[in-house]
Design a protein around this motif. Sequence first.
Motif, PDB file in Angstrom:
ATOM      1  N   PRO A   7      66.522  83.963  49.648  1.00  8.89           N
ATOM      2  CA  PRO A   7      67.208  85.250  49.482  1.00  8.89           C
ATOM      3  C   PRO A   7      68.407  85.328  50.405  1.00  8.89           C
ATOM      4  N   PRO A   8      69.416  86.145  50.037  1.00  4.90           N
ATOM      5  CA  PRO A   8      70.583  86.291  50.923  1.00  4.90           C
ATOM      6  C   PRO A   8      70.169  86.919  52.243  1.00  4.90           C
ATOM      7  N   PRO A   9      70.872  86.577  53.312  1.00  7.85           N
ATOM      8  CA  PRO A   9      70.505  87.132  54.623  1.00  7.85           C
ATOM      9  C   PRO A   9      70.716  88.646  54.661  1.00  7.85           C
ATOM     10  N   ILE A  10      69.854  89.353  55.366  1.00  8.11           N
ATOM     11  CA  ILE A  10      69.975  90.802  55.531  1.00  8.11           C
ATOM     12  C   ILE A  10      70.840  91.079  56.748  1.00  8.11           C
ATOM     13  N   ILE A  11      71.920  91.856  56.523  1.00 11.05           N
ATOM     14  CA  ILE A  11      72.823  92.200  57.627  1.00 11.05           C
ATOM     15  C   ILE A  11      72.276  93.433  58.332  1.00 11.05           C
ATOM     16  N   SER A  12      71.970  93.287  59.586  1.00  9.57           N
ATOM     17  CA  SER A  12      71.419  94.397  60.363  1.00  9.57           C
ATOM     18  C   SER A  12      72.525  95.391  60.709  1.00  9.57           C
ATOM     19  N   GLN A  13      72.233  96.687  60.547  1.00  6.22           N
ATOM     20  CA  GLN A  13      73.193  97.735  60.885  1.00  6.22           C
ATOM     21  C   GLN A  13      72.555  98.721  61.856  1.00  6.22           C
ATOM     22  N   THR A  14      73.380  99.258  62.733  1.00  7.95           N
ATOM     23  CA  THR A  14      72.906 100.235  63.719  1.00  7.95           C
ATOM     24  C   THR A  14      73.670 101.533  63.526  1.00  7.95           C
ATOM     25  N   THR A  15      72.955 102.645  63.367  1.00  7.20           N
ATOM     26  CA  THR A  15      73.598 103.942  63.175  1.00  7.20           C
ATOM     27  C   THR A  15      74.158 104.470  64.487  1.00  7.20           C
ATOM     28  N   SER A  16      74.996 105.490  64.372  1.00  7.28           N
ATOM     29  CA  SER A  16      75.562 106.176  65.534  1.00  7.28           C
ATOM     30  C   SER A  16      74.860 107.514  65.716  1.00  7.28           C
ATOM     31  N   SER A  17      74.720 107.955  66.946  1.00  8.46           N
ATOM     32  CA  SER A  17      74.058 109.235  67.202  1.00  8.46           C
ATOM     33  C   SER A  17      74.774 109.984  68.317  1.00  8.46           C
ATOM     34  N   VAL A  18      74.571 111.304  68.342  1.00  5.42           N
ATOM     35  CA  VAL A  18      75.118 112.142  69.404  1.00  5.42           C
ATOM     36  C   VAL A  18      74.326 111.860  70.687  1.00  5.42           C
TER      37      VAL A  18
END
Length: 355
Positions: A25-36
């Motif tokens: 399977p294609p690699p999963i790109i990890s993402q990080t959200t932004s918070s206050v």
Amino acid sequence: MKVLSKFIWAALLLPFIWSCGEIAPPPIISQTTSSVLSTSPIVLIEEDAEESIVFEVSPADFGVSTGVTYFIQMDSPGNNFASPVDLGSNTSTTVLVTVSEINRRAITKGILPGETGNMEFRVRAVPDRSLSAILGQASVISVTTYSDAVALRNLFLVGEATAPGWNPDNNNPPLFRDPENTDLYVYTGFFNAGGFKVLERIGQWQPQFGTNDGTTIAVNEGGGSDPDVFSIPTAGIYTFTMDLEAGTFSIEPYTGTAPTDFATVGIIGDATPGSWDASTAMTKSTFDGNIWSITATLTAAQMKFRANDAWTVNWGANTPISGQGVQEGPNIPIEEAGTYKIWFNSLDGRYIFLQ
């Protein structure tokens, strides 16, 4: 021979199939959200209305190199951000929002003036690349408002599709604010084909309203990037509607009664220079013959709009400052004497008084 050839081809293909194995399977790109980063209570003070509240947010990570614009969004608790409002934005992780803007929005969202209540805040991170925006987790922050009942926002047209062109100080016509829902604005009139935006202050490019996705309102309050334009496909009469609380807009071709080309439209009444004896003529727009304006000094009394210096066609309503006049409607109350720039639309009866 045909059957034998099939077996031969199968034998030749089997090693190739076995050598491939399972497709990875294609690699999963990890993402990080932004918070206050801070949830300290926000106490708003009227004397600081033009000052800014500083929101520090954590950086978002999209898993690839990209610039990011950070939007501070606010909504009522428990609403699951069904109708969030964008308070401000920036391309850095420091977002400034004026005290007056938070106060106005918090009151609109349900905190009574001068009282304390909770609001939910989150960060919407929008990448420069063609990737989807990511939404941060909600942070509950206590907000104390101040009384701001008379703080009304005026909005003005600018752009190639409108009368002033791309000049922010060229007698720019205002949108007509709804007297009940002060976040709702309507303008029915002629537009050229092309783009336009909405400004809050004559002669200034921010705050500036437009759209980046063609369906929702985007705004640069002064610290972020300017939005793209609203678009008019072909020249004609359209109704443009903006709902600032919902963050939505619409542009619909006008399908109502055909416009009447009035020779004159004027103001009349004991609030006006001519009292009830004579109309004071307004100026017809050379761009759109349904839009009329005048700068007049009014007394605290009543007035109406009427066409052709006669009572055959006249418009009135019972709401001061802004509203929608109807034929033979009530007198418009002028609650505070002063000099006003008055705009009137003879196509739909809407009016607004600016000081």
